[in-house]
Design a protein around this motif. Structure first.
Motif, PDB file in Angstrom:
ATOM      1  N   ARG A 105       0.824  -1.209   0.000  1.00 13.58           N
ATOM      2  CA  ARG A 105       0.000   0.000   0.000  1.00 13.58           C
ATOM      3  C   ARG A 105       0.860   1.262   0.000  1.00 13.58           C
ATOM      4  O   ARG A 105       0.587   2.220  -0.722  1.00 13.58           O
ATOM      5  N   ILE A 109       1.007   4.033  -3.216  1.00  9.09           N
ATOM      6  CA  ILE A 109       0.639   5.447  -3.104  1.00  9.09           C
ATOM      7  C   ILE A 109       1.674   6.316  -3.823  1.00  9.09           C
ATOM      8  O   ILE A 109       1.346   7.331  -4.433  1.00  9.09           O
ATOM      9  N   GLY A 305      -0.586  12.059   5.711  1.00 10.00           N
ATOM     10  CA  GLY A 305      -1.269  11.884   4.435  1.00 10.00           C
ATOM     11  C   GLY A 305      -0.804  10.642   3.703  1.00 10.00           C
ATOM     12  O   GLY A 305      -1.619   9.895   3.131  1.00 10.00           O
ATOM     13  N   TRP A 306       0.489  10.418   3.703  1.00  9.37           N
ATOM     14  CA  TRP A 306       1.038   9.234   3.035  1.00  9.37           C
ATOM     15  C   TRP A 306       0.569   7.949   3.721  1.00  9.37           C
ATOM     16  O   TRP A 306       0.100   7.020   3.071  1.00  9.37           O
ATOM     17  N   HIS A 308      -1.926   7.483   6.121  1.00  6.36           N
ATOM     18  CA  HIS A 308      -3.349   7.289   6.438  1.00  6.36           C
ATOM     19  C   HIS A 308      -4.315   7.941   5.454  1.00  6.36           C
ATOM     20  O   HIS A 308      -5.523   7.832   5.644  1.00  6.36           O
ATOM     21  N   SER A 309      -3.851   8.629   4.459  1.00  2.00           N
ATOM     22  CA  SER A 309      -4.618   9.330   3.419  1.00  2.00           C
ATOM     23  C   SER A 309      -4.590  10.828   3.680  1.00  2.00           C
ATOM     24  O   SER A 309      -4.698  11.277   4.836  1.00  2.00           O
ATOM     25  N   TYR A 310      -4.495  11.574   2.596  1.00  2.18           N
ATOM     26  CA  TYR A 310      -4.428  13.032   2.702  1.00  2.18           C
ATOM     27  C   TYR A 310      -5.774  13.621   3.115  1.00  2.18           C
ATOM     28  O   TYR A 310      -5.823  14.669   3.769  1.00  2.18           O
ATOM     29  N   GLU A 311      -6.854  12.946   2.780  1.00  4.46           N
ATOM     30  CA  GLU A 311      -8.172  13.417   3.212  1.00  4.46           C
ATOM     31  C   GLU A 311      -8.270  13.384   4.734  1.00  4.46           C
ATOM     32  O   GLU A 311      -8.730  14.345   5.367  1.00  4.46           O
ATOM     33  N   LEU A 312      -7.827  12.271   5.327  1.00  2.00           N
ATOM     34  CA  LEU A 312      -7.856  12.153   6.779  1.00  2.00           C
ATOM     35  C   LEU A 312      -6.864  13.120   7.421  1.00  2.00           C
ATOM     36  O   LEU A 312      -7.140  13.704   8.470  1.00  2.00           O
ATOM     37  N   SER A 313      -5.733  13.319   6.786  1.00  2.00           N
ATOM     38  CA  SER A 313      -4.732  14.252   7.314  1.00  2.00           C
ATOM     39  C   SER A 313      -5.306  15.673   7.388  1.00  2.00           C
ATOM     40  O   SER A 313      -5.051  16.411   8.359  1.00  2.00           O
TER      41      SER A 313
END
Length: 424
Positions: A105, A109, A305-306, A308-313
């Motif tokens: 994963r 990314i 972001g890397w 856990h996702s940039y949206e969550l960050s």
């Protein structure tokens, strides 16, 4: 080709290296690093070799990520004062699957999933017999050479426990991995943490003696916690894990926000892929006014972001701004407070339980931040407990007047720890 050694050196990612490596890396080179599956998740220390593999891949080299299911069965003695607790085959196999999925994963990314190859050393170690191994591989290592390794010397000095033959043989098996990959994949470079120098040079020696080929290795500095211990899967202490179930994304983000000004200049070079120009500009702006924490904010946002996702960050960044701001919490809308609830430590109480009456001490004792009511009570007396951002000086009975945004109560312990209660 770009000069990968200069790039990694600038980022503080090289500690020791074999002479001649710079000339070798002027042409495309296959390299590998290993991950022993002694846990079901990678941690911050494991991120460094993944980052280095990606840097190599970006500059035209071929990267291999080796999961050491076989070597994990033995246990690396490096930096260990006592023997490891050996895991059973089933646990190692499950751990291998978990960290394999994490690595896939992470590199996907960064768009290198098709180029960075994942391998498992159990696939070739299982095919060689013990007698064959000690005859074909053991013959190239003298006892004198092996006990000269730091990882072995330190354990031998520990007269109480010493070192088992199992752990003593670890560097031979890691050396065999390098030999095998050199033969099958034309791998000419092994990288690892600074504690792996002895194991890496053992592989280099084995290849030289058995095949006459010249291969290379380098190590990177180990990343340590604030108490000086390295991040490690089997170390005691509070590691920062990549698995959100072991370290929440909010806690992960806050770890980077709380990095000191001295450390953050080092970490933003190591843990991000930002260019030298961008990083130097960020450092320059940060030094003008460290109170703005420009570097910490950028580092926390990029690495969260890397992982856990940039949206969550982005959500966590918003949460942090709210929690550490002095604005009135009553101005928050229900959607925002719900995001806070989902991303920081929390618990809920039923309306029935709440109406019966619940004291502050009972709630904060169950929050997990205190070991006992007496410890929590001392925190109250020290003015270290905040209720909806207001200092609480006694063990009050919580009522509906303490509720914000219809059904929430926010607690703060000290300067950095938050906990939220939901009434349902």
């Amino acid at each position: 080709m770009q000069n990968i050694i200069d790039e990694l050196s600038w980022r503080g990612l090289i500690q020791n290296k074999v002479p001649g490596i710079k000339n070798q890396l002027k042409r495309s080179t296959t390299l590998y690093t290993g991950f022993d599956p002694t846990s079901d998740s990678l941690h911050l220390g494991n991120l460094v070799p993944i980052i280095i593999l990606i840097h190599f891949q970006k500059m035209g080299h071929k990267s291999l990520a080796l999961i050491g299911e076989a070597t994990g069965f033995i246990g690396d003695p490096s930096e260990k004062h006592d023997s490891r607790i050996l895991l059973d085959k089933k646990s190692l196999h499950n751990n291998t699957k978990s960290i394999k999925n994490q690595i896939i994963r992470l590199i996907k990314i960064k768009s290198y999933s098709e180029k960075i190859e994942l391998l498992n050393n159990i696939d070739w170690i299982k095919n060689i017999s013990f007698l064959e191994f000690i005859r074909e591989i053991g013959i190239f290592f003298t006892i004198n050479y092996l006990i000269s390794k730091d990882s072995v010397k330190k354990r031998i000095k520990n007269k109480k426990n010493g070192i088992s033959y199992t752990e003593f043989s670890y560097s031979l098996i890691q050396g065999y991995d390098f030999l095998y990959l050199n033969k099958i994949k034309n791998c000419k470079l092994q990288i690892g943490g600074s504690d792996q120098w002895g194991n890496i040079t053992a592989g280099i020696e084995l290849i030289r003696k058995k095949t006459g080929k010249k291969v290379y290795g380098f190590t990177f500095p180990l990343i340590t916690k604030s108490n000086g211990e390295k991040f490690g899967k089997s170390n005691n202490g509070d590691n920062i894990w990549l698995d959100k179930n072991k370290t929440s994304p909010y806690k992960f983000y806050q770890f980077w926000m709380n990095v000191s000004d001295r450390e953050v200049e080092k970490y933003i070079k190591i843990y991000t892929f930002l260019s030298k120009e961008i990083i130097e500009n960020l450092i320059s702006n940060h030094r003008k006014d460290p109170s703005k924490r420009i570097l910490q904010k950028k580092l926390a946002f990029e690495i969260t972001g890397w992982i856990h996702s940039y949206e969550l960050s982005k959500k966590i960044m918003k949460i942090s701004n709210i929690l550490f701001d002095k604005k009135n919490l009553e101005l928050l809308d229900e959607k925002t407070i719900m995001i806070i609830y989902e991303n920081i430590p929390h618990m809920f109480l039923s309306n029935v339980e709440f109406k019966k009456g619940v004291f502050l001490l009972d709630v904060i004792k169950n929050s997990g931040f205190f070991n006992s009511k007496s410890e929590a009570n001392r925190a109250i007396k020290a003015n270290s407990i905040l209720l909806n951002k207001k200092i609480i000086k006694e063990n009050i009975l919580l009522t509906k007047v303490n509720i914000i945004v219809k059904k929430y109560i926010l607690f703060q312990f000290g300067k950095k720890e938050f906990f939220i209660l939901k009434i349902i």
